[in-house]
Design a protein around this motif. Structure first.
Motif, PDB file in Angstrom:
ATOM      1  N   TYR A  50       0.882  -1.175   0.000  1.00 50.71           N
ATOM      2  CA  TYR A  50       0.000   0.000   0.000  1.00 50.71           C
ATOM      3  C   TYR A  50       0.914   1.218   0.000  1.00 50.71           C
ATOM      4  O   TYR A  50       1.374   1.656   1.059  1.00 50.71           O
ATOM      5  CB  TYR A  50      -0.898  -0.035   1.237  1.00 50.71           C
ATOM      6  N   ASN A  51       1.246   1.711  -1.188  1.00 52.56           N
ATOM      7  CA  ASN A  51       2.291   2.731  -1.302  1.00 52.56           C
ATOM      8  C   ASN A  51       1.877   3.901  -2.188  1.00 52.56           C
ATOM      9  O   ASN A  51       0.997   3.771  -3.029  1.00 52.56           O
ATOM     10  CB  ASN A  51       3.561   2.111  -1.920  1.00 52.56           C
ATOM     11  N   ASN A  52       2.560   5.010  -2.001  1.00 54.12           N
ATOM     12  CA  ASN A  52       2.511   6.113  -2.953  1.00 54.12           C
ATOM     13  C   ASN A  52       3.898   6.252  -3.559  1.00 54.12           C
ATOM     14  O   ASN A  52       4.882   6.468  -2.835  1.00 54.12           O
ATOM     15  CB  ASN A  52       2.135   7.437  -2.258  1.00 54.12           C
TER      16      ASN A  52
ATOM     17  N   GLY B  14       3.499  12.357   4.651  1.00 57.93           N
ATOM     18  CA  GLY B  14       4.302  11.379   3.911  1.00 57.93           C
ATOM     19  C   GLY B  14       4.955  11.895   2.647  1.00 57.93           C
ATOM     20  O   GLY B  14       6.037  11.422   2.283  1.00 57.93           O
ATOM     21  N   PHE B  15       4.329  12.866   1.966  1.00 62.21           N
ATOM     22  CA  PHE B  15       4.901  13.282   0.676  1.00 62.21           C
ATOM     23  C   PHE B  15       6.268  13.933   0.813  1.00 62.21           C
ATOM     24  O   PHE B  15       7.017  14.018  -0.163  1.00 62.21           O
ATOM     25  CB  PHE B  15       3.915  14.156  -0.123  1.00 62.21           C
TER      26      PHE B  15
ATOM     27  N   ARG C 185      15.868   6.672   0.846  1.00 65.27           N
ATOM     28  CA  ARG C 185      14.760   7.638   0.829  1.00 65.27           C
ATOM     29  C   ARG C 185      14.732   8.393   2.154  1.00 65.27           C
ATOM     30  O   ARG C 185      15.261   7.942   3.174  1.00 65.27           O
ATOM     31  CB  ARG C 185      13.440   6.941   0.522  1.00 65.27           C
TER      32      ARG C 185
ATOM     33  N   TYR D 274      10.683  14.159  -9.188  1.00 66.97           N
ATOM     34  CA  TYR D 274      10.028  14.471  -7.909  1.00 66.97           C
ATOM     35  C   TYR D 274      11.056  15.225  -7.071  1.00 66.97           C
ATOM     36  O   TYR D 274      12.208  14.800  -6.973  1.00 66.97           O
ATOM     37  CB  TYR D 274       9.644  13.164  -7.240  1.00 66.97           C
TER      38      TYR D 274
ATOM     39  N   THR E 250      14.566  12.908  -6.841  1.00 69.15           N
ATOM     40  CA  THR E 250      14.419  11.470  -7.163  1.00 69.15           C
ATOM     41  C   THR E 250      14.982  11.207  -8.555  1.00 69.15           C
ATOM     42  O   THR E 250      15.004  12.096  -9.403  1.00 69.15           O
ATOM     43  CB  THR E 250      12.924  11.082  -7.113  1.00 69.15           C
TER      44      THR E 250
ATOM     45  N   GLY F  99       8.613  12.571   2.328  1.00 67.99           N
ATOM     46  CA  GLY F  99       9.564  11.449   2.361  1.00 67.99           C
ATOM     47  C   GLY F  99       9.962  10.995   0.966  1.00 67.99           C
ATOM     48  O   GLY F  99       9.637   9.893   0.504  1.00 67.99           O
TER      49      GLY F  99
ATOM     50  N   TRP G  13      11.767   1.203  10.234  1.00 70.12           N
ATOM     51  CA  TRP G  13      12.781   1.575   9.242  1.00 70.12           C
ATOM     52  C   TRP G  13      14.153   1.127   9.690  1.00 70.12           C
ATOM     53  O   TRP G  13      14.413   0.997  10.895  1.00 70.12           O
ATOM     54  CB  TRP G  13      12.827   3.096   9.068  1.00 70.12           C
TER      55      TRP G  13
END
Ligand SMILES: Nc1nc2c(c(=O)[nH]1)N[C@H]1C(S)=C(S)[C@@H](COP(=O)(O)O)O[C@H]1N2
Ligand SMILES: [Mo]
Length: 315
Positions: free
Chosen positions: A69-71, A226-227, A218, A184, A163, A229, A138
């Motif tokens: 379950y990722n973005n 979260g964005f 990352r 990104y 990125t 990260g 992590w």
């Protein structure tokens, strides 16, 4: 982020299903061999880390949920796309260029980072701007350890991150529809970047990072949405100007530079007061609904960074 949902064509629809599946199987086998040979692979290998000095009481989210379950829009905009379509991505060999306002600019490779910088576990609460959350074990190291090596100049005030761009390995960068401008990009104020909670992650659940979670390196900033990260980092630049950030460029009234988790400041289209903890399926609508904490529960550690700032204005 549910800004919009572009039409997608799954690889499984454009490739005959069995060809697709057997190709995946072949890649898995080949990569496992590479991992044994020590040349790196697209698949998880064991990663040593010191026990956690930073952990939360919350139960860690299952590895299954953390890795499916990722973005990661470079691999598609759906939550399952990164796990499904990142199999061709090659996180080794890998180098990170660190420059800008520093005394000792450098290009450092992943093997050197893993060999020379001690890794430790950090079990952090993570909160997406879309109002879901996870608890992730992590493996990584404080970003400050890398910044110290390049000796930021006194004039440096911010850190900018980029990125990788690899359309051949990242289907989200090569489709007819491009959901974002690449690369990104993200940024932090230098004092945020140097805060001991801010880490660069190289693994999770005792293994090297899976591609979908941002292999091989990352950013993780647990008190921000979260964005911030940014995944699969290739460039870090010290600067004296606030760097542009991808989601702020996309919709500046919705996503600010700071992006500190703040239950008192709603997103223009939804509340940020509560969150759905992924995998905790005891809520009426399939997920535990928790109250979101200021700075995601890390206020004692980080609120001081923002003393005197109007957090409604600097969202
Ligand atoms: N390069 C890049 N980094 C990214 C994203 C992205 O689309 N591309 N998505 C961000 C968002 S919105 C979130 S919530 C986290 C998700 O990290 P995870 O999939 O490891 O939980 O990655 C962030 N980093
Ligand atoms: Mo997110």
């Amino acid at each position: 982020m549910p800004l919009y949902r572009p039409p997608r064509i799954a690889a499984s629809e454009i490739t005959p299903r069995d060809v697709y599946l057997s190709r995946r199987h072949f890649l898995g086998t080949a990569a496992a061999g590479l991992a044994l040979a020590g040349t790196g692979s697209a698949f998880a290998a064991p990663l040593k880390a010191a026990p956690s000095a930073y952990k939360v009481d919350d139960k860690p989210t299952s590895k299954q949920d953390v890795t499916t379950y990722n973005n990661f829009y470079e691999f598609g905009t759906g939550k399952s796309d990164p796990a499904r379509y990142s199999g061709d991505f090659k996180p080794r060999p890998w180098t990170v260029e660190i420059g800008g306002m520093v005394a000792k600019p450098t290009t450092i490779d992943m093997e050197t980072i893993l060999k020379e910088i001690p890794m430790e576990e950090r079990v952090y609460r993570m909160r997406c701007v879309e109002a879901w959350s996870m608890v992730i074990p992590w493996i990584g190291f404080p970003l400050s350890a890398l910044l110290d090596r390049v000796e930021p100049l006194g004039s440096a005030k911010y850190v900018a991150f980029e990125t990788v761009i690899r359309p051949k390995e990242m289907p989200g960068q090569s489709g007819f529809f491009q959901p974002l401008d690449w690369p990104y990009v993200e940024g932090l104020r230098l004092d945020e970047a140097r805060h001991p909670l801010t880490i660069l992650a190289t693994g999770l659940y005792g293994e090297t990072l899976p591609n979908q979670n941002g292999a091989p390196l990352r950013l993780v900033v647990p008190w921000k949405y979260g964005f911030k990260g940014i995944k699969s980092i290739v460039k870090i630049t010290l600067t004296d100007k606030e760097p542009p950030t991808t989601w702020n460029k996309m919709a500046s009234q919705e996503y600010g530079f700071y992006a500190n988790v703040n239950p008192a400041v709603d997103h223009p289209r939804w509340s940020q007061a509560t969150e759905r903890r992924i995998g905790e399926a005891n809520g009426l609508f399939g997920g535990a609904r928790l109250n979101t904490l200021p700075f995601n529960g890390y206020a004692d550690d980080v609120a001081g960074l923002y003393a005197g700032m109007d957090l409604k204005k600097f969202y």
